[in-house]
Design an enzyme around this catalytic site. Sequence first.
Site, PDB file in Angstrom:
ATOM      1  N   GLU A   1     -13.793  41.268  -2.673  1.00 27.56           N
ATOM      2  CA  GLU A   1     -12.429  41.020  -2.211  1.00 27.56           C
ATOM      3  C   GLU A   1     -11.567  42.249  -2.475  1.00 27.56           C
ATOM      4  OE1 GLU A   1     -11.052  37.570  -4.329  1.00 27.56           O
ATOM      5  OE2 GLU A   1     -12.974  36.549  -4.105  1.00 27.56           O
TER       6      GLU A   1
ATOM      7  N   LYS B   1      -8.664  44.444  -3.937  1.00 21.73           N
ATOM      8  CA  LYS B   1      -7.858  44.365  -5.163  1.00 21.73           C
ATOM      9  C   LYS B   1      -6.414  44.653  -4.765  1.00 21.73           C
ATOM     10  CE  LYS B   1      -7.921  45.977  -9.967  1.00 21.73           C
ATOM     11  NZ  LYS B   1      -6.481  46.349 -10.030  1.00 21.73           N
TER      12      LYS B   1
ATOM     13  N   ARG C   1       1.436  36.034 -14.496  1.00 25.54           N
ATOM     14  CA  ARG C   1       0.319  36.001 -15.430  1.00 25.54           C
ATOM     15  C   ARG C   1       0.723  36.547 -16.794  1.00 25.54           C
ATOM     16  NH1 ARG C   1      -5.161  39.164 -14.029  1.00 25.54           N
ATOM     17  NH2 ARG C   1      -3.700  40.885 -14.255  1.00 25.54           N
TER      18      ARG C   1
ATOM     19  N   GLU D   1      -1.849  36.474  -5.517  1.00 20.83           N
ATOM     20  CA  GLU D   1      -1.177  37.772  -5.637  1.00 20.83           C
ATOM     21  C   GLU D   1      -0.034  37.830  -4.629  1.00 20.83           C
ATOM     22  OE1 GLU D   1      -1.573  41.627  -7.755  1.00 20.83           O
ATOM     23  OE2 GLU D   1      -2.488  39.644  -7.984  1.00 20.83           O
TER      24      GLU D   1
ATOM     25  N   LYS E   1     -17.595  40.107  -7.368  1.00 17.46           N
ATOM     26  CA  LYS E   1     -17.768  38.892  -8.161  1.00 17.46           C
ATOM     27  C   LYS E   1     -19.130  38.261  -7.891  1.00 17.46           C
ATOM     28  CE  LYS E   1     -12.820  37.786  -7.757  1.00 17.46           C
ATOM     29  NZ  LYS E   1     -11.837  36.797  -7.284  1.00 17.46           N
TER      30      LYS E   1
ATOM     31  N   LYS F   1     -12.920  50.886  -8.295  1.00 13.33           N
ATOM     32  CA  LYS F   1     -11.622  51.542  -8.136  1.00 13.33           C
ATOM     33  C   LYS F   1     -11.714  52.704  -7.156  1.00 13.33           C
ATOM     34  CE  LYS F   1      -8.951  49.297 -11.087  1.00 13.33           C
ATOM     35  NZ  LYS F   1      -8.267  50.020 -12.154  1.00 13.33           N
TER      36      LYS F   1
END
Length: 303
Positions: free
Chosen positions: A21, A23, A44, A96, A212, A236
């Site tokens: 997915e 980020k 969060r 998000e 994941k 990243k």
Amino acid sequence: WWERVSKFLPDDAPEPAWVVEPKLDGLTVVLHYEQGVFTLGATRGNGYVGEDVTTNLRTLRTLPLRIPISPLSPGEEAVLQSVGVSVPPRLVVRGEAIMFIEDFEELNRRRVEEGEKPFANPRNAAAGSLRQLDPSITATRPITLFCYRIVEADGPAPPTQWESLAYLRKLGFSVYRRVARFESLDEVVAYCEGWVGKRDTVGYEVDGLVIKVDDLQTKAAMGVVGRAPRGGGAFKFPGREATTEVLDIGVNVGRTGALTPYAVLEPVELGGVTIRKATLHNFEDLRRKDIRVGDIVTVRRAG
């Protein structure tokens, strides 16, 4: 990463399937539903304590105040029942809140016209808008909320991340569709590397991809390190770079007396932020790179 964390699986365990997915670079929120009704929304925070932003979240058009937002068709009901899932009396979902770049630029254009200071980047704009004291201001801001994880559910929940995303979509949550599922880690790596060149074409800020383990039971069995699950990792993207001139070199004196050199730069725009200074780490590094006043340098912003 996988060689390290796979040691927590049984020796005879097959290689898992994977979900990848984007980020998204925004503000993470956690949404609570009781008997299908949205009752609480919080940031969060530090992972344990967040900020209550329920009233502001209610103004977002992409947040369902009741789930499912429309009656499920017989076919949809059958799909859910086939995996032993229904709308639970209590559901906690993570998402998000982001601002698309086009919307962000239009918001900043209006702010400048009205004599207000523009936001530095889409993430700051989304976070600042959701944490407003006045919900009517939040209601005017172009925030989009994408949900991606079931945190808690009273009763059975989908057994995989891939099915969880489909389930959330059925309930009426906005779920980003640019996700992918793979049977091998080699496919995952190739997919991630192919994304690097696309990061500036998708219309929103994304600083990497989240990988994941698809099977949630397997992922849970692998445990966590701190608050990070072993069954998930981040790919990243390289830090953004820009070229500018070194105007001066200064020295910071730390609390213990340590001296750290830094560069004073010709201001340069990078990732929505104006960069005027950059660390030079230490004098050995400064000497090795032979950085001097008047040099043209590449500046990288990461983290």
